[in-house]
Write an enzyme that holds these catalytic residues in place. Sequence first.
Site, mmCIF file in Angstrom:
data_model
loop_
_atom_site.group_PDB
_atom_site.id
_atom_site.type_symbol
_atom_site.label_atom_id
_atom_site.label_comp_id
_atom_site.label_asym_id
_atom_site.label_seq_id
_atom_site.Cartn_x
_atom_site.Cartn_y
_atom_site.Cartn_z
ATOM 1 N N HIS A 19 0.706 -1.152 0.190
ATOM 2 C CA HIS A 19 -0.026 0.150 -0.179
ATOM 3 C C HIS A 19 0.933 1.144 0.059
ATOM 4 O O HIS A 19 0.525 2.195 -0.741
ATOM 5 C CB HIS A 19 -0.925 0.069 1.166
ATOM 6 C CG HIS A 19 -2.273 -0.720 1.031
ATOM 7 N ND1 HIS A 19 -2.206 -2.221 0.942
ATOM 8 C CD2 HIS A 19 -3.245 -0.334 0.707
ATOM 9 C CE1 HIS A 19 -3.376 -2.573 0.722
ATOM 10 N NE2 HIS A 19 -4.120 -1.504 0.753
ATOM 11 N N GLU A 20 1.926 1.287 0.655
ATOM 12 C CA GLU A 20 2.777 2.632 0.658
ATOM 13 C C GLU A 20 3.512 2.640 -0.579
ATOM 14 O O GLU A 20 3.738 3.785 -1.174
ATOM 15 C CB GLU A 20 3.893 2.430 1.891
ATOM 16 C CG GLU A 20 4.753 3.365 1.868
ATOM 17 C CD GLU A 20 3.986 4.714 2.666
ATOM 18 O OE1 GLU A 20 4.537 5.736 2.382
ATOM 19 O OE2 GLU A 20 3.062 4.369 3.097
#
Length: 540
Positions: free
Chosen positions: A454-455
């Site tokens: 997600h990052e």
Amino acid sequence: MTKAEPPTTSTTTTTVAGGDVSTVLSEVPPKSEDLKASSRAGKSYRHTFAVHTKLAPSPLSKEAPPESYRGFVNLGMLLLFGNNVRLIIENYQKYGILISLPGSKVSKEDWILTGLAHLLVPLNVILSYQLERWAMKRAVGHRKRLAELSSLSPSHGHTNGDNDEKDPKQVLKDLNKAETSIRRTQKIFGWLHAFSVIAILAWPSYMSYYMIFHPFMSITCLMNGTIQFLKMTSYSLTNQDLRAGFIYDLPPEKFQHTRRVHDAASNTFVSHQEVYEYEVNYPDNITFKDMAYFWFAPTLCYQPSYPRTTVFRKSFFLKRVLEALTCLGMMYFLIEQYATPTLQNSVRAVDQLAFGTMLERILKLSTTSVLIWLLMFYTFFHAVFNGIAEMLYFGDRGFYLAWWNAGSVGRYWALWNRPVYIFFKRHIYLPMVTRGASPLLASFVIFTFSAIMHEILIGLPTHLIYGYAFAGMFFQIPLIALTRPLEKWRGTGTGLGNMIFWVSFTILGQPACALLYYYHWTKRHIDDGSVAPLVPVSST
């Protein structure tokens, strides 16, 4: 003396002016014809009719039988519609029309670099296929060599020909050497596949962070790279096991335990009484046609064959295409016309650490954010995936389950994005648990990996590696721990757990994350003059 009959509520004998008359007094209101006939006969109503005849709870009480609340749902929809109409009028009065032609704000350089990044991904996919072709050829040689040595071993009891002259110790030595060569080959191709799949994600990651400026263009590159990264990981791991089974000529029964493990590990899987038999066996599945089908199939888990439909429904496909285009247009409209002005007008509140104003902005943004998120879900998980599945005759279309009724955060993650959930379960969770790791550790590893991804998907396109996306995903673990007891206490689909999920994830979580990323984006690119603001900043 006879025993008196118990009174009933269905009939009562009354005395009227004309004499004794038996009148039926039921719980059903009398018809108008009966009332008129009674009036013509000179009968008068008696106020002694019993109206309280049984125990009855209030409809909103817990002990009341199930009741439909459709009217309240209609009221809620009307209130939501009226409030959104007010927001539309208010937005138009403040900003007018902010919509521009999609892609008009993207530079020519970004278009070129984005196209190049998308073209690099297929090259690595083809490389993964070629590696498996080489591994398959080595596997055929290893299988043939093992068969030859096994026929010479004393356990086969050969007593004729050159076999009698073969030293049994030498045969065992050759077998050990062959098995060592097999393990070394498997390890080498495993590492080569690992480097290949890492390169699939590395190229778009580098270009998104250092070369492509527009966040949306970068996100498309990284989404493509991430999907193929997961696909090729599954392709290499699955074929590695199939290759080992082919080399050692293992019967299909050796792999049947995996179906039982899947069924026992989670009640969200649909249990099967029979093991699914692949229609294609290794190495017949190592073809470019097979790779191309998996490349485009709406799944992240590789199989030599899949359940297939037999008919292409043109009307079904065209409906999904129309839905996807409509939803994409609505998402673009909401982002440009509503989300962007709210985000820009929130920068000052974050600068001043005005928490009350920040909370008001988050709640205001949440309405638009939820609509965009729901449209995104329907666009991709229903319209796009079903459209692709229809083109490819892909039969298993359980891309999502009823996540909107989730009574806990953990239940939500198991229901909403089924392709990713099944990938993690098949290639991370079950391999770890069956090797002795605890389910808690396996879940921790999965959420950590998901937080990193997600990052990458959010931090790299925005050029802001601040860890907000990582934290938002990683802290799902305590939320799962918080809502799981509620589900056990109140039952699956508990309303309290469902509300905690909605509030934490969509009402507060997503808008807050979007606000933080936009704030830092503004400070880096708009305040230094590299990008002009889209709308005049106001205090409301």
